[in-house]
Design a protein around this motif. Structure first.
Motif, PDB file in Angstrom:
ATOM      1  N   THR A   5       0.831  -1.198   0.000  1.00 13.69           N
ATOM      2  CA  THR A   5       0.000   0.000   0.000  1.00 13.69           C
ATOM      3  C   THR A   5       0.868   1.251   0.000  1.00 13.69           C
ATOM      4  OG1 THR A   5      -1.685   1.244   1.207  1.00 13.69           O
ATOM      5  CG2 THR A   5      -0.153  -0.046   2.522  1.00 13.69           C
ATOM      6  N   ALA A   6       0.418   2.267  -0.709  1.00 14.03           N
ATOM      7  CA  ALA A   6       1.160   3.527  -0.786  1.00 14.03           C
ATOM      8  C   ALA A   6       0.639   4.552   0.211  1.00 14.03           C
ATOM      9  CB  ALA A   6       1.064   4.088  -2.207  1.00 14.03           C
ATOM     10  N   ASP A   7      -0.170   4.099   1.165  1.00 10.75           N
ATOM     11  CA  ASP A   7      -0.831   5.026   2.085  1.00 10.75           C
ATOM     12  C   ASP A   7       0.148   5.929   2.833  1.00 10.75           C
ATOM     13  OD1 ASP A   7      -3.161   3.887   1.292  1.00 10.75           O
ATOM     14  OD2 ASP A   7      -3.491   2.725   3.114  1.00 10.75           O
ATOM     15  N   HIS A   8       1.338   5.413   3.135  1.00 10.65           N
ATOM     16  CA  HIS A   8       2.287   6.174   3.950  1.00 10.65           C
ATOM     17  C   HIS A   8       3.339   6.908   3.116  1.00 10.65           C
ATOM     18  CE1 HIS A   8       0.532   4.275   7.431  1.00 10.65           C
ATOM     19  NE2 HIS A   8       0.789   3.089   6.945  1.00 10.65           N
ATOM     20  N   PHE A   9       3.167   6.920   1.795  1.00  7.52           N
ATOM     21  CA  PHE A   9       4.159   7.540   0.920  1.00  7.52           C
ATOM     22  C   PHE A   9       3.557   8.696   0.136  1.00  7.52           C
ATOM     23  CE2 PHE A   9       5.357   2.980   1.191  1.00  7.52           C
ATOM     24  CZ  PHE A   9       6.538   3.140   1.910  1.00  7.52           C
ATOM     25  N   ASN A  10       4.425   9.572  -0.311  1.00  2.00           N
ATOM     26  CA  ASN A  10       3.994  10.680  -1.159  1.00  2.00           C
ATOM     27  C   ASN A  10       3.804  10.239  -2.603  1.00  2.00           C
ATOM     28  OD1 ASN A  10       4.262  12.996   0.803  1.00  2.00           O
ATOM     29  ND2 ASN A  10       6.370  12.237   0.864  1.00  2.00           N
ATOM     30  N   VAL A  11       4.599   9.253  -3.028  1.00  2.00           N
ATOM     31  CA  VAL A  11       4.574   8.764  -4.404  1.00  2.00           C
ATOM     32  C   VAL A  11       3.606   7.591  -4.504  1.00  2.00           C
ATOM     33  CG1 VAL A  11       5.961   7.648  -6.190  1.00  2.00           C
ATOM     34  CG2 VAL A  11       6.890   9.582  -4.920  1.00  2.00           C
ATOM     35  N   ARG A  12       2.893   7.494  -5.602  1.00  2.00           N
ATOM     36  CA  ARG A  12       1.873   6.459  -5.760  1.00  2.00           C
ATOM     37  C   ARG A  12       2.173   5.492  -6.901  1.00  2.00           C
ATOM     38  NH1 ARG A  12       0.859   8.119  -1.472  1.00  2.00           N
ATOM     39  NH2 ARG A  12      -1.094   8.959  -0.649  1.00  2.00           N
ATOM     40  N   ASN A  13       3.178   5.784  -7.729  1.00  2.00           N
ATOM     41  CA  ASN A  13       3.420   4.988  -8.930  1.00  2.00           C
ATOM     42  C   ASN A  13       4.757   4.267  -8.883  1.00  2.00           C
ATOM     43  OD1 ASN A  13       1.015   5.967 -10.108  1.00  2.00           O
ATOM     44  ND2 ASN A  13       2.075   7.801 -10.811  1.00  2.00           N
ATOM     45  N   ALA A  14       4.859   3.212  -9.685  1.00  2.00           N
ATOM     46  CA  ALA A  14       6.108   2.464  -9.846  1.00  2.00           C
ATOM     47  C   ALA A  14       6.035   1.732 -11.182  1.00  2.00           C
ATOM     48  CB  ALA A  14       6.311   1.477  -8.697  1.00  2.00           C
ATOM     49  N   TYR A  15       7.142   1.085 -11.559  1.00  2.00           N
ATOM     50  CA  TYR A  15       7.231   0.368 -12.825  1.00  2.00           C
ATOM     51  C   TYR A  15       7.406  -1.116 -12.512  1.00  2.00           C
ATOM     52  CZ  TYR A  15       8.064   5.031 -14.827  1.00  2.00           C
ATOM     53  OH  TYR A  15       7.956   6.349 -15.203  1.00  2.00           O
ATOM     54  N   GLU A  16       6.302  -1.763 -12.151  1.00  2.00           N
ATOM     55  CA  GLU A  16       6.349  -3.139 -11.663  1.00  2.00           C
ATOM     56  C   GLU A  16       5.960  -4.153 -12.728  1.00  2.00           C
ATOM     57  OE1 GLU A  16       4.812  -3.189  -7.228  1.00  2.00           O
ATOM     58  OE2 GLU A  16       3.767  -1.651  -8.383  1.00  2.00           O
ATOM     59  N   ILE A  17       6.559  -5.329 -12.638  1.00  2.00           N
ATOM     60  CA  ILE A  17       6.145  -6.461 -13.462  1.00  2.00           C
ATOM     61  C   ILE A  17       4.845  -7.005 -12.882  1.00  2.00           C
ATOM     62  CG2 ILE A  17       6.732  -8.814 -14.166  1.00  2.00           C
ATOM     63  CD1 ILE A  17       9.673  -7.946 -14.138  1.00  2.00           C
ATOM     64  N   ASP A  18       3.855  -7.174 -13.730  1.00  2.00           N
ATOM     65  CA  ASP A  18       2.525  -7.592 -13.281  1.00  2.00           C
ATOM     66  C   ASP A  18       2.468  -9.112 -13.193  1.00  2.00           C
ATOM     67  OD1 ASP A  18      -0.084  -7.591 -12.542  1.00  2.00           O
ATOM     68  OD2 ASP A  18      -0.890  -6.961 -14.477  1.00  2.00           O
ATOM     69  N   ASP A  19       2.995  -9.654 -12.113  1.00  2.00           N
ATOM     70  CA  ASP A  19       3.059 -11.120 -11.965  1.00  2.00           C
ATOM     71  C   ASP A  19       2.579 -11.577 -10.589  1.00  2.00           C
ATOM     72  OD1 ASP A  19       5.121 -10.159 -10.419  1.00  2.00           O
ATOM     73  OD2 ASP A  19       6.644 -11.533 -11.187  1.00  2.00           O
ATOM     74  N   ARG A  20       1.639 -10.817 -10.026  1.00  2.00           N
ATOM     75  CA  ARG A  20       1.112 -11.183  -8.717  1.00  2.00           C
ATOM     76  C   ARG A  20      -0.367 -11.527  -8.835  1.00  2.00           C
ATOM     77  NH1 ARG A  20       4.149  -6.749  -8.344  1.00  2.00           N
ATOM     78  NH2 ARG A  20       5.910  -6.670  -6.912  1.00  2.00           N
ATOM     79  N   PRO A  21      -0.726 -12.795  -8.938  1.00  2.00           N
ATOM     80  CA  PRO A  21      -2.145 -13.159  -9.011  1.00  2.00           C
ATOM     81  C   PRO A  21      -2.898 -12.644  -7.791  1.00  2.00           C
ATOM     82  CG  PRO A  21      -0.741 -15.033  -9.554  1.00  2.00           C
ATOM     83  CD  PRO A  21       0.168 -13.957  -9.037  1.00  2.00           C
ATOM     84  N   GLY A  22      -3.961 -11.922  -8.033  1.00  2.00           N
ATOM     85  CA  GLY A  22      -4.741 -11.377  -6.932  1.00  2.00           C
ATOM     86  C   GLY A  22      -4.101 -10.188  -6.257  1.00  2.00           C
ATOM     87  N   GLY A  23      -2.968  -9.723  -6.803  1.00  2.00           N
ATOM     88  CA  GLY A  23      -2.297  -8.571  -6.222  1.00  2.00           C
ATOM     89  C   GLY A  23      -1.553  -8.858  -4.943  1.00  2.00           C
TER      90      GLY A  23
END
Length: 379
Positions: free
Chosen positions: A39-57
């Protein structure tokens, strides 16, 4: 002495293999998306360049190891490397399996200490018993691994070297960058006047090195020749790069390769999109290349992959090989107003046809750990 590259592979947020990645790069696609790893709740930045390989997130342990094994296996298969080869594996990484440790500490995900080293997983995947050496040289780690592999081959310690690089986004490093960046970027915009900082990305890459005589004897196609890797370690500052240290690495690469600045056709820039890094890189390149700095066409691919940390140098190497082979240099996305320090440089902001033979790949890390690779291949 030069070495043949007979296998190469990469995985980034833009694709599962080098062909898909390169097509996406040339199309100007971006791997930027909303943060998935945590979760990005505690950060100022919300984006990243991630590989989408997590079923169900759902995040999982040992992702860096998985990415590395995938890339190494693909490169080994392309090179048709025999499993009984006298071969060493040299891996460069900035963060290793830090995300696995974070999951262990925070939610109790099971892990063992030996899983922090890549050797067992790599040999299990390859069905080999190769020695594996891991270097943690910050953002230039995989390029330094290339230099170490070159030394092993030159000394005759091994006949083949597999060089790999990998890193995944970790919560602690994401948080560190979130605090270090003076402003909060929503995308990576290298060499732009309005650049605001770096965002992290997942990535892995690998190449197989051997002598030209070995490749010829095996009938293995040669993708490119590694002419040289130049290095420096200036230790000038913990995070701020020193143009003089970067310049020494570039000069060392040219000297080892027996080349002059005007010989270089294309450059894969380090280009992190931070105010200090881009300025230092531009100043160093102009210091070394002088009046020839406008000759090579330059791509800053982190504008599309994010900063893949220790893997980034080798991701640049694989991309440079593809660019020469395909005759096309990917663009630098988001470059709208070129920063003053780079006005003499030929940074492309759209996919550009190239007739290139020699490529330079820059990689610079915290603490002034710098490495520059020179590649040659026939287009």
């Amino acid at each position: 002495m030069t070495y043949a590259i007979t296998g190469s592979a990469m995985k980034t947020s833009l694709g599962e293999d080098k062909c898909t990645c390169f097509e996406s790069l040339c199309s100007g696609h971006s791997g930027r998306k909303r943060l998935q790893s945590f979760t990005a709740d505690h950060f100022n930045v919300r984006n990243a360049y991630e590989i989408d390989d997590r079923p169900g997130g759902i995040d999982r342990a040992l992702r860096a190891t998985e990415l590395l094994c995938d890339a190494v296996q693909a490169a080994v298969q392309e090179a048709a490397l025999p499993p009984d080869a006298r071969c060493v594996v040299v891996v460069g990484t900035g963060l290793r399996e830090l995300r696995t440790l974070e999951l262990f500490w925070t939610v109790g995900t099971p892990m063992t200490i030996d899983q922090l080293h890549f050797e067992r997983a790599l040999n299990r995947r390859l069905h080999t018993s190769f020695p594996v050496i891991t270097l943690a040289n910050a953002c230039s780690a995989s390029s330094f691994a290339l230099a170490v592999a070159e030394d092993f081959l030159r000394d005759g310690a091994f006949d083949f070297a597999i060089v790999g690089g990998c890193d995944t986004i970790t919560k602690s490093m994401f948080g560190l960058l979130d605090r270090v960046n003076p402003s909060h970027p929503d995308a990576v915009r290298p060499f732009d006047r309005d650049r605001r900082g770096v965002l992290m990305g997942d990535g892995a890459a690998a190449v197989v090195l051997e002598s030209r005589a070995s490749a010829n004897a095996r009938g293995a196609p040669v993708l490119a020749t590694l002419r040289a890797v130049g290095t420096s370690c200036d230790a000038a500052h913990e995070t701020a790069p020193d143009p003089a240290g970067i310049a020494r690495a570039i000069e060392d690469a040219y000297q080892r390769a027996g080349l002059a600045p005007e010989d270089i056709d294309i450059i894969m820039a380090h280009g992190t999109g931070t105010p200090l890094n881009d300025k230092a890189e531009a100043e160093a390149m102009q210091r070394v290349m002088r009046q020839h700095v406008s000759h090579p066409r330059i791509c800053a691919m982190k504008s599309m992959t994010g900063h893949t940390s220790g893997a980034s140098g080798l991701v640049g190497v694989v991309t440079a090989i593809e660019a020469i082979e395909c005759g096309m240099l990917p663009p630098t996305v988001g470059l709208e107003h070129l920063m003053p320090e780079a006005r003499a440089m030929n940074i492309v902001n759209e996919a550009t046809p190239v007739n290139a033979r020699l490529a330079q790949v820059n990689a610079f890390g915290f603490g002034g750990v710098n490495a520059v690779a020179i590649l040659e291949c026939e287009s």
